[in-house]
Design a protein around this motif. Structure first.
Motif, PDB file in Angstrom:
ATOM      1  N   GLU A 143       0.831  -1.207   0.000  1.00 18.85           N
ATOM      2  CA  GLU A 143       0.000   0.000   0.000  1.00 18.85           C
ATOM      3  C   GLU A 143       0.864   1.255   0.000  1.00 18.85           C
ATOM      4  OE1 GLU A 143      -3.577  -0.814   2.888  1.00 18.85           O
ATOM      5  OE2 GLU A 143      -1.871  -2.039   3.485  1.00 18.85           O
ATOM      6  N   THR A 144       0.345   2.308  -0.614  1.00 19.53           N
ATOM      7  CA  THR A 144       1.036   3.602  -0.607  1.00 19.53           C
ATOM      8  C   THR A 144       0.152   4.697  -0.045  1.00 19.53           C
ATOM      9  OG1 THR A 144       0.327   4.028  -2.880  1.00 19.53           O
ATOM     10  CG2 THR A 144       2.501   3.022  -2.572  1.00 19.53           C
ATOM     11  N   SER A 145      -1.128   4.392   0.169  1.00 17.82           N
ATOM     12  CA  SER A 145      -2.048   5.372   0.724  1.00 17.82           C
ATOM     13  C   SER A 145      -3.220   4.631   1.350  1.00 17.82           C
ATOM     14  CB  SER A 145      -2.526   6.340  -0.362  1.00 17.82           C
ATOM     15  OG  SER A 145      -3.215   7.433   0.223  1.00 17.82           O
ATOM     16  N   GLN A 234       2.941  10.789   3.220  1.00 21.23           N
ATOM     17  CA  GLN A 234       4.284  10.331   3.573  1.00 21.23           C
ATOM     18  C   GLN A 234       4.162   9.030   4.355  1.00 21.23           C
ATOM     19  OE1 GLN A 234       7.644  11.252   3.140  1.00 21.23           O
ATOM     20  NE2 GLN A 234       7.990   9.353   4.278  1.00 21.23           N
ATOM     21  N   GLY A 235       4.864   7.998   3.911  1.00 19.71           N
ATOM     22  CA  GLY A 235       4.822   6.727   4.604  1.00 19.71           C
ATOM     23  C   GLY A 235       5.379   6.824   6.016  1.00 19.71           C
ATOM     24  N   GLU A 283       2.766  -0.067   9.348  1.00 21.24           N
ATOM     25  CA  GLU A 283       2.914   0.911   8.274  1.00 21.24           C
ATOM     26  C   GLU A 283       1.633   1.698   8.076  1.00 21.24           C
ATOM     27  OE1 GLU A 283       4.155  -1.276   4.847  1.00 21.24           O
ATOM     28  OE2 GLU A 283       6.229  -1.392   5.506  1.00 21.24           O
ATOM     29  N   VAL A 285       0.255   6.051   6.668  1.00 20.42           N
ATOM     30  CA  VAL A 285       0.508   7.243   5.864  1.00 20.42           C
ATOM     31  C   VAL A 285       0.085   8.466   6.671  1.00 20.42           C
ATOM     32  CG1 VAL A 285      -1.764   7.116   4.744  1.00 20.42           C
ATOM     33  CG2 VAL A 285       0.119   8.296   3.589  1.00 20.42           C
ATOM     34  N   TYR A 331      11.031  10.916  -3.241  1.00 20.31           N
ATOM     35  CA  TYR A 331       9.667  10.424  -3.176  1.00 20.31           C
ATOM     36  C   TYR A 331       9.604   8.946  -3.568  1.00 20.31           C
ATOM     37  CZ  TYR A 331       8.229  15.404  -3.296  1.00 20.31           C
ATOM     38  OH  TYR A 331       8.056  16.749  -3.037  1.00 20.31           O
ATOM     39  N   ASP A 333      11.217   4.889  -3.490  1.00 18.84           N
ATOM     40  CA  ASP A 333      11.946   3.994  -2.598  1.00 18.84           C
ATOM     41  C   ASP A 333      13.328   3.695  -3.185  1.00 18.84           C
ATOM     42  OD1 ASP A 333      11.725   1.865  -4.513  1.00 18.84           O
ATOM     43  OD2 ASP A 333       9.773   1.323  -3.691  1.00 18.84           O
ATOM     44  N   GLU A 347       7.134   6.762 -12.701  1.00 17.98           N
ATOM     45  CA  GLU A 347       6.595   6.638 -11.350  1.00 17.98           C
ATOM     46  C   GLU A 347       6.221   8.003 -10.773  1.00 17.98           C
ATOM     47  OE1 GLU A 347       6.228   4.074  -7.677  1.00 17.98           O
ATOM     48  OE2 GLU A 347       6.587   3.548  -9.760  1.00 17.98           O
ATOM     49  N   ASN A 351       2.291   9.275  -9.881  1.00 17.21           N
ATOM     50  CA  ASN A 351       1.959   9.446  -8.469  1.00 17.21           C
ATOM     51  C   ASN A 351       2.049  10.879  -7.977  1.00 17.21           C
ATOM     52  OD1 ASN A 351       1.605   6.581  -7.222  1.00 17.21           O
ATOM     53  ND2 ASN A 351       3.394   6.409  -8.549  1.00 17.21           N
TER      54      ASN A 351
END
Length: 386
Positions: A143-145, A234-235, A283, A285, A331, A333, A347, A351
């Motif tokens: 997941e990113t959000s 932001q993770g 984890e 956000v 931004y 990884d 990417e 995003n």
């Protein structure tokens, strides 16, 4: 403060700049998020974290046992675990857990009073539950959000004594659905996800009282919030095990004991990797006011870290930074940073709605627009899953 936000140009807009020198490894600033949320699948898989600040709610030993699938595992030096289970409290109405009464009160006063619902046998019928479950079926790990950031944003605005100020705090973030300069649209708002966005919007309308936030519940308003969390989130990562490793490694031990501890830690990570792979942390956000002003660079001079093992962000210098220098983070990884310029910008475009012009990208400007082998594999896997 030792930093300042400056206007750069109509393309980059603003950036964060140092007002004094910073040595590599030093903390540039720290800040708490405006709002934070654990990833939906992370929570579903049993990663126990404070519902407000993401501090671990497991002891290091419990954490290590679960991640390694070894229920009889014992960690040496238990005094190095900093999880205090005696302070954990729960909401009596909905059952969510907090690391402390302080976090519970802060959450209740900021957004939880609006979002809390009494636990019932028909919990599955609650619109917020359905919103979360629908998001999970649309967006699998990694997941990113999280769509659950949006109800917290809206509830924070509604509960604020100054709703206009609260709304302005969130609208300071980039919430464009399209970059007009480059004609880039956010990937979550493309035709491929149009039906999903409509479904999520409908569930949000059912879940949230429109008073004071009705303009965000329209199709256009909802899309702007999706873009806001997609481009600014932001993770956050916390871990009881990693804190135990850090603290135990600082112990004054004999050479023999140090070797024994190092071997134990190596074996522990090997076992956790076998059972849990790369997913070792709680984890989530978050939205940070200062951090969101940091522009991206493929050769960053700073990085966000979580030194306090909760959602409080510490921005740490990766290199020496001089007064007047722009402070940039990545931004992307670490794996994506090593890919081709074309892959990195693909990417970033999807995003974050821009293409990078950092020194590394400028140096590679004449490289052929080829996709990294790793990305081709990712695309093939994505096509197979559709």
């Amino acid at each position: 403060m030792d930093i300042e936000i400056r206007f750069i140009d109509n393309i980059k807009d603003k950036g964060l700049f140092a007002k004094r020198d910073f040595n590599a490894g030093s903390v540039i600033f720290e800040e708490d998020p405006l709002v934070c949320c654990q990833f939906s699948w992370n929570s579903a898989y049993g990663y126990k974290a404070c519902d407000h600040c993401l501090r671990p709610l497991e002891t290091a030993e419990e954490n290590a046992r679960r991640l390694s699938a070894k229920p009889d595992l014992h960690l040496p030096h238990p005094q190095c675990c900093n999880t205090n289970k005696n302070t954990i409290v729960s909401c009596t109405l909905c059952g969510v857990n907090y690391c402390s009464t302080e976090c519970q009160i802060t959450a209740y006063n900021q957004y939880h009073r609006t979002l809390c619902f009494q636990r019932k046998s028909s919990l599955e019928d609650h619109p917020l539950y359905q919103l979360n479950e629908t998001w999970k079926q649309m967006h699998y790990p990694p997941e990113t959000s999280s769509i659950m950031m949006i109800p917290r944003i809206l509830a924070t605005i509604q509960q604020s004594p100054n709703t206009e100020h609260a709304q302005a705090q969130f609208l300071q973030f980039c919430h464009r659905t399209v970059n007009e300069n480059t004609k880039i649209a956010h990937k979550l708002l493309g035709g491929k996800f149009a039906e999903q966005i409509a479904i999520l919007n409908g569930l949000l309308v059912r879940a949230i009282d429109p008073e004071g936030v009705s303009h965000f519940l329209t199709q256009e308003g909802f899309q702007s919030l999706v873009a806001l969390i997609g481009t600014n989130g932001q993770g956050v990562g916390t871990s009881a095990v990693s804190q135990w490793v850090t603290r135990s490694s600082e112990l004054q031990l004999s050479p023999e004991e140090t070797v024994k501890l190092d071997q134990f830690i190596d074996k522990l990570y090997e076992d956790m990797d076998k059972h849990s792979g790369n997913f070792l942390n709680n984890e989530g956000v978050a939205l940070f006011s200062l951090q969101s002003s940091c522009n991206h660079s493929c050769v960053p001079n700073a990085e966000p870290t979580y030194l306090h093992n909760n959602s409080r962000l510490s921005l740490v210098a990766l290199t020496d930074i001089k007064a007047g220098d722009e402070i940039c983070i990545s931004y992307l990884d670490e794996c994506t940073l090593q890919r081709s310029r074309h892959s990195r910008n693909k990417e970033l475009s999807e995003n974050y709605l821009f293409r990078c012009t950092c020194p590394k990208c400028e140096q590679q400007a004449h490289d052929p627009d080829v996709t990294s082998d790793e990305e081709e594999e990712d695309d093939e896997m994505e096509e197979m899953s559709e």
